[in-house]
Design an enzyme around this catalytic site. Structure first.
Site, mmCIF file in Angstrom:
data_model
loop_
_atom_site.group_PDB
_atom_site.id
_atom_site.type_symbol
_atom_site.label_atom_id
_atom_site.label_comp_id
_atom_site.label_asym_id
_atom_site.label_seq_id
_atom_site.Cartn_x
_atom_site.Cartn_y
_atom_site.Cartn_z
ATOM 1 N N GLY A 15 0.775 -1.244 0.000
ATOM 2 C CA GLY A 15 0.000 0.000 0.000
ATOM 3 C C GLY A 15 0.801 1.287 0.000
ATOM 4 C CB SER A 16 4.218 2.286 -0.976
ATOM 5 O OG SER A 16 4.317 1.921 -2.329
ATOM 6 C CG ASN A 17 1.444 3.646 -5.686
ATOM 7 O OD1 ASN A 17 1.819 4.714 -6.134
ATOM 8 N ND2 ASN A 17 2.015 2.495 -6.007
ATOM 9 C CG ASN A 110 -4.566 0.206 -12.443
ATOM 10 O OD1 ASN A 110 -4.313 -0.038 -11.253
ATOM 11 N ND2 ASN A 110 -3.951 -0.421 -13.431
ATOM 12 C CG HIS A 112 0.686 -0.500 -15.990
ATOM 13 N ND1 HIS A 112 0.333 -1.780 -15.645
ATOM 14 C CD2 HIS A 112 1.691 -0.609 -16.903
ATOM 15 C CE1 HIS A 112 1.078 -2.639 -16.323
ATOM 16 N NE2 HIS A 112 1.901 -1.960 -17.095
ATOM 17 C CG ASP A 153 -2.640 -2.886 -17.641
ATOM 18 O OD1 ASP A 153 -3.052 -2.380 -16.591
ATOM 19 O OD2 ASP A 153 -1.898 -3.885 -17.662
ATOM 20 C CD GLU A 183 4.257 2.540 -9.277
ATOM 21 O OE1 GLU A 183 3.174 2.244 -8.768
ATOM 22 O OE2 GLU A 183 5.165 1.699 -9.464
#
Ligand code: GRF
Length: 205
Positions: A15-17, A110, A112, A153, A183
């Protein structure tokens, strides 16, 4: 100041994003608040991050339900109850049910870790993506934030940035670490762009 927009984040792992998005809300960079974290794993690190930021988190996974419809209904009900207006997938390793994609059309994003449309599609996740970039001999890679549709994607790109140079001695792991750094900067920026474009136009359903 206009009202804050409710964001739900789906994540399967550390969960770093999710952290970077919640931090951007806490810092006031995003005029938004995290309203719900959903994971398909009860032991995912993202639950701890949710706790840290005071955001409710739930484990909802396909195998808890008889069929896809019941799974989708549960997700949609949870999201509506939480008044989520935007969903951000952040390392969510499951297919999103089509009913949810329809319910949140235009409000489901999302991230990617490559420059789509290259290096996307089935099987292109985690270190596989970076391995493929290295094997293809690319000189640089980057990050894409895109809308989610029913094909992996392939949704319309909201924001994309390259400039992560692939070094001769890069491993998938070393490249992944530098891409992850980008990111963490790009997802908040993409959500900022989304909020600028749509926040006023959408209503809590
Ligand atoms: C990120 O690289 C994301 O792009 C990919 O999975 C990873 C998740 O990392 N889809 P984290 O859980 O946000 O730390």
């Amino acid at each position: 100041m206009s009202r804050t927009v409710g964001i739900a984040i789906f994540a399967s792992g550390r969960g770093s994003n999710a952290r970077s998005l919640l931090q951007a809300c806490a810092d006031g960079y995003l005029n938004a608040r995290g309203v719900l974290i959903i994971s398909n794993h009860a032991d995912a690190g993202v639950h701890d991050i949710a706790k840290e930021f005071g955001v409710p988190s739930r484990t909802i996974s396909r195998d808890q339900f008889e069929d896809g419809k019941a799974f989708a209904d549960e997700l949609i009900t949870a999201l509506k109850e939480a008044k989520a207006e935007l969903i951000c997938l952040a390392g969510y390793m499951r297919k999103v049910p089509p009913a949810l994609i329809r319910a949140y059309e235009g409000a489901l994003l999302n991230i990617h870790p490559a420059l789509l449309p290259k290096f996307g599609g089935k099987g292109m996740y985690g270190l596989n993506v970076h391995q493929a970039v290295i094997e293809a001999g690319e000189s640089q890679t980057g990050v894409t934030v895109h809308y989610v549709n029913e094909k992996y994607d392939e949704g319309v790109i909201l924001l994309q940035r390259g400039g992560v140079l692939v070094e001769k001695d890069d491993s998938p792991e070393s490249l992944a670490a530098r891409v992850l750094d980008l990111e963490h900067r790009l997802y908040p920026e993409a959500v900022h762009k989304w909020l600028d474009m749509f926040a006023g136009a959408r209503q809590v359903c």
